[in-house]
Motif scaffolding. Structure first.
Motif, mmCIF file in Angstrom:
data_model
loop_
_atom_site.group_PDB
_atom_site.id
_atom_site.type_symbol
_atom_site.label_atom_id
_atom_site.label_comp_id
_atom_site.label_asym_id
_atom_site.label_seq_id
_atom_site.Cartn_x
_atom_site.Cartn_y
_atom_site.Cartn_z
ATOM 1 N N SER A 69 15.169 -12.745 -4.239
ATOM 2 C CA SER A 69 14.597 -13.264 -2.999
ATOM 3 C C SER A 69 13.143 -12.840 -2.900
ATOM 4 O O SER A 69 12.697 -11.927 -3.604
ATOM 5 N N ALA A 70 12.404 -13.500 -2.019
ATOM 6 C CA ALA A 70 10.994 -13.171 -1.812
ATOM 7 C C ALA A 70 10.650 -13.385 -0.344
ATOM 8 O O ALA A 70 11.147 -14.315 0.289
ATOM 9 N N ILE A 118 4.845 -14.717 -6.647
ATOM 10 C CA ILE A 118 5.123 -13.317 -6.327
ATOM 11 C C ILE A 118 5.439 -12.518 -7.593
ATOM 12 O O ILE A 118 5.056 -11.355 -7.709
ATOM 13 N N ALA A 119 6.104 -13.122 -8.558
ATOM 14 C CA ALA A 119 6.400 -12.420 -9.811
ATOM 15 C C ALA A 119 5.116 -12.156 -10.591
ATOM 16 O O ALA A 119 4.937 -11.068 -11.160
ATOM 17 N N ARG A 120 4.213 -13.131 -10.629
ATOM 18 C CA ARG A 120 2.927 -12.922 -11.310
ATOM 19 C C ARG A 120 2.115 -11.854 -10.580
ATOM 20 O O ARG A 120 1.465 -11.013 -11.195
ATOM 21 N N PHE A 121 2.155 -11.905 -9.245
ATOM 22 C CA PHE A 121 1.473 -10.924 -8.424
ATOM 23 C C PHE A 121 1.993 -9.519 -8.744
ATOM 24 O O PHE A 121 1.227 -8.574 -8.953
ATOM 25 N N LEU A 160 -2.266 -12.376 -1.890
ATOM 26 C CA LEU A 160 -2.679 -13.314 -2.927
ATOM 27 C C LEU A 160 -3.358 -14.480 -2.228
ATOM 28 O O LEU A 160 -2.818 -15.024 -1.261
ATOM 29 N N THR A 161 -4.533 -14.857 -2.709
ATOM 30 C CA THR A 161 -5.274 -15.984 -2.142
ATOM 31 C C THR A 161 -5.138 -17.188 -3.054
ATOM 32 O O THR A 161 -5.359 -17.078 -4.265
ATOM 33 N N PHE A 167 5.987 -8.957 0.825
ATOM 34 C CA PHE A 167 6.721 -7.784 1.289
ATOM 35 C C PHE A 167 7.974 -7.569 0.439
ATOM 36 O O PHE A 167 8.545 -8.514 -0.092
ATOM 37 N N ASP A 168 8.403 -6.319 0.369
ATOM 38 C CA ASP A 168 9.698 -5.958 -0.202
ATOM 39 C C ASP A 168 10.011 -4.553 0.311
ATOM 40 O O ASP A 168 9.215 -3.969 1.039
ATOM 41 N N THR A 169 11.153 -4.035 -0.059
ATOM 42 C CA THR A 169 11.462 -2.641 0.252
ATOM 43 C C THR A 169 10.816 -1.782 -0.838
ATOM 44 O O THR A 169 10.436 -2.300 -1.901
#
Length: 192
Positions: free
Chosen positions: A52-53, A182-185, A121-122, A40-42
């Motif tokens: 943050s993540a 999350i960055a790779r995603f 992401l799995t 999630f993010d805005t």
């Protein structure tokens, strides 16, 4: 709610390196446990701007909402365990019922109603104790991408850094710049 300091070292692997390390420690890829991270993010990525993540992790029938915020050496993790219905409500944008995470988000100037689901992401994970820490071998799938990585979670930054360096060196694995999942995603999502 828990708040913990996470100190981890990570390195991307080739598929062959992943299979080799898995076998070296007596596992096979079939031993992996599957987990799904919902990120999630805005809409204007204010969490990312603050380094943050936010995720909800599903492992079997257990759910937890975790907010990672930067620390001097690693990240603080604020985590609320959630029953299935509360997790599904958050994932589907109905109600953000993770009280401790909500409180820290508000301190960061983000209201839970501003959050949007970015995707999922799995990860197929093998984890075990190793040399005073937790060694993790991951195969992750997201946005038509598959990658492999090794993580080493420790309580002492300098000791962990040296032990991780030696693990890579002993197995002839080059050090590779490795962003968080999350960055790779997010990078893969932008390419789509």
């Amino acid at each position: 709610m828990t708040k913990e300091l996470e100190i981890e070292f990570k390195n991307l692997l080739t598929e062959d390196e992943y299979v080799t390390l898995t076998a070296l420690f007596g596992f096979s890829p079939e031993d992996a446990q599957t987990q799904i991270n919902h990120y999630f993010d805005t809409v204007d990525f204010r969490l990312r701007e603050q380094k943050s993540a936010l995720r909800i992790r599903q492992k079997d029938n257990a759910f937890e909402c975790t907010l990672k915020t930067p620390a001097e050496n690693g990240y603080y993790e604020i985590t609320d365990a959630l029953p299935r219905q509360q997790a599904e409500d958050i994932i589907n944008g109905r109600n953000f019922a993770a009280p401790e995470v909500s409180e820290v988000l508000k301190e960061q100037g983000i209201l839970p109603g501003e959050l949007v689901l970015l995707g999922s992401l799995t990860t197929h994970r093998i984890e075990f104790t190793y040399d005073g820490g937790l060694l993790v071998l991951d195969r992750s799938q997201y946005h038509g991408t598959e990658d492999f990585e090794v993580e080493f979670e420790v309580t002492d930054f300098n000791d962990g850094k040296e032990k991780f360096r030696k693990l890579l060196e002993d197995n002839k694995i080059p050090v590779r710049r490795t962003d968080k999942k999350i960055a790779r995603f997010m990078a893969a999502a932008k390419k789509r």
